[in-house]
Design a protein around this motif. Structure first.
Motif, mmCIF file in Angstrom:
data_model
loop_
_atom_site.group_PDB
_atom_site.id
_atom_site.type_symbol
_atom_site.label_atom_id
_atom_site.label_comp_id
_atom_site.label_asym_id
_atom_site.label_seq_id
_atom_site.Cartn_x
_atom_site.Cartn_y
_atom_site.Cartn_z
ATOM 1 N N VAL A 145 1.019 -1.467 0.259
ATOM 2 C CA VAL A 145 0.192 -0.250 0.060
ATOM 3 C C VAL A 145 0.972 1.128 0.129
ATOM 4 C CG1 VAL A 145 -1.447 0.700 1.173
ATOM 5 C CG2 VAL A 145 -2.160 -1.343 1.136
ATOM 6 N N GLU A 146 0.971 1.739 -0.745
ATOM 7 C CA GLU A 146 1.614 3.274 -0.963
ATOM 8 C C GLU A 146 0.561 3.734 -0.215
ATOM 9 O OE1 GLU A 146 1.533 6.623 -4.430
ATOM 10 O OE2 GLU A 146 2.876 4.920 -4.967
ATOM 11 N N PRO A 187 -6.926 9.948 3.634
ATOM 12 C CA PRO A 187 -6.361 8.522 4.092
ATOM 13 C C PRO A 187 -6.859 7.578 3.413
ATOM 14 C CG PRO A 187 -8.975 8.981 4.090
ATOM 15 C CD PRO A 187 -7.940 10.202 3.314
ATOM 16 N N ASN A 188 -6.733 7.211 2.088
ATOM 17 C CA ASN A 188 -6.491 6.006 0.876
ATOM 18 C C ASN A 188 -4.783 6.127 0.858
ATOM 19 O OD1 ASN A 188 -9.691 6.475 1.035
ATOM 20 N ND2 ASN A 188 -9.653 7.161 0.236
ATOM 21 N N GLY A 189 -5.088 4.453 -0.194
ATOM 22 C CA GLY A 189 -3.419 4.504 -0.722
ATOM 23 C C GLY A 189 -3.930 4.415 -1.436
ATOM 24 N N LYS A 222 -6.693 0.984 -5.503
ATOM 25 C CA LYS A 222 -7.475 2.347 -4.645
ATOM 26 C C LYS A 222 -7.283 1.636 -3.304
ATOM 27 C CE LYS A 222 -6.410 5.691 -6.870
ATOM 28 N NZ LYS A 222 -4.950 5.932 -6.731
ATOM 29 N N VAL A 223 -7.541 1.195 -2.132
ATOM 30 C CA VAL A 223 -7.955 0.819 -0.719
ATOM 31 C C VAL A 223 -8.347 1.420 0.184
ATOM 32 C CG1 VAL A 223 -7.049 -1.496 -1.262
ATOM 33 C CG2 VAL A 223 -5.292 0.421 0.031
ATOM 34 N N ARG A 224 -8.879 1.561 1.386
ATOM 35 C CA ARG A 224 -8.772 2.238 2.525
ATOM 36 C C ARG A 224 -8.248 1.340 3.635
ATOM 37 N NH1 ARG A 224 -14.126 3.199 4.197
ATOM 38 N NH2 ARG A 224 -13.557 1.228 5.474
#
Length: 95
Positions: A39-40, A44-46, A88-90
């Motif tokens: 996760v880069e 608040p997301n990456g 995209k992830v949280r």
């Protein structure tokens, strides 16, 4: 010797201290290549980025990572979702 007694034994074949380990579920196998999704950081997301890793010894739940990760890298464990490069992830903090 006592009859009808069972004994469970665990024999440790190898042990290394101060190494990076990741859960087995984080490793993706593609032929001879092994990778994880890192996760880069973002707020608040990456974004996920696929990174090849070289593995060492393992046990029933983890793999030792010889190269490809550094301490502090955040890796994705997505369960039933197939990760993809650029996804995209949280990031959720464990309780």
């Amino acid at each position: 010797m006592i009859p009808n007694v069972n004994v469970n034994v665990r024999i440790e074949l190898a042990l290394r201290a101060s190494v990076i380990v990741v859960p087995r579920g984080a490793i993706h196998f593609e032929g001879l290549h092994r990778s994880v999704f890192v996760v880069e950081p973002g707020t608040p997301n990456g974004t996920l980025h696929k990174r090849e890793v070289h593995l060492g010894i393992s046990d029933s739940t983890t793999y030792e990572v010889l190269s490809g990760l550094k301490e502090g890298d955040v890796i994705a464990l997505l369960g039933n979702i197939e990760p993809g490069d650029g996804m995209k992830v949280r990031v959720e903090q464990p309780e």
